[in-house]
Design a protein around this motif. Structure first.
Motif: not given
Length: 256
Positions: A94-107
């Motif tokens: 399972n691969f996922s991002y935190t909501t704050f991982a990318t410059p645009v939140r949730g992207q």
């Protein structure tokens, strides 16, 4: 802990070939340099640490430049009754991002696609026959997206599996290359990925010199593919040494 307090990240780079390539841009951009000042064939400093999550069977944290990821491994544990009997074990990723991982939140990128690619890269290195009727779960989380997220996650997941005591043929190291104009740029950062003409990712077992996955997007010439693959293989070999050093340090620390 695989890294002693105060230890510096280790950098690695593939051997440079004899031929030189023309600059990416012409005329007014002859002095173009990478956003972080690296050479085109220079990888970011790599830092790894195992045992990052106490509740997991095994875990690892990786940091390459501004890319920060953490991977947790659970199992082997009994497979669900609904699953068919199998003489070999199962691997779930399972691969996922935190909501704050990318410059645009949730992207974040396509999690399902990355989960599938993570599974494919790791599956060939794991001795699935050593844990029949059971399942190993791998959960990868990108804390900060700084470019080359998937290769960093794959390398980190390999260490987490080793930390969990999962039998493997070898560690899996992953490196990517971006094609920018007429130049090949290894271990691209987020800004470089945003305007790349093509990308190539290679994952391999360095000690066995076996490729577990090769993917590329965009338009590539055969000479460029060959050169990019050679760059990745050489960088994976050196990254593999950094990863093995991490495991050795963790083993030494646990015995003290």
């Amino acid at each position: 802990m695989a890294a002693k307090p105060g230890s510096a990240p280790v950098t690695y780079s593939p051997n440079l070939g004899q031929k030189t390539r023309p600059p990416i841009f012409k005329d007014n951009d002859l002095d173009w340099v990478r956003p972080d000042g690296r050479g085109f064939h220079q990888c970011r400093p790599a830092f790894f640490r195992t045992g990052a999550v106490n509740s997991a069977s095994g875990s690892a944290y990786a940091e390459l430049g501004s890319t920060k990821v953490i991977v947790s491994v659970f199992g082997p544990r009994e497979s669900k009754k609904a699953m068919m009997y199998s003489d070999t074990g199962r691997l779930n990723c399972n691969f996922s991002y935190t909501t704050f991982a990318t410059p645009v939140r949730g992207q974040g990128s396509d999690h399902k696609e990355f989960s599938s690619m993570l599974h494919k890269a790791l599956e060939g290195a794991i001795m699935l026959e050593t844990f029949p009727k059971t399942t190993v779960d791998v959960f990868a989380l990108v804390l900060e997206s700084g470019g080359s997220d998937l290769p960093v996650v794959i390398s980190c997941a390999s260490l987490a599996l080793a930390d969990a005591g999962i039998m493997m043929y070898d560690l899996v190291a992953a490196v990517s290359v971006s094609c920018l104009g007429k130049n090949l740029v290894i271990d691209p950062v987020l800004e470089e990925e945003s305007y790349q003409d093509g990308s190539l990712m290679l994952t391999c077992m360095p000690s066995r010199n076996e490729v577990t996955q090769l993917t590329f997007t965009g338009e590539w010439s055969t000479p460029d593919i060959n050169e990019a693959m050679q760059l990745c293989l050489d960088a994976c070999s050196k990254l593999g040494k950094v990863m093995r050093t991490c495991l050795k340090e963790a083993a030494s620390a646990s015995q003290e």
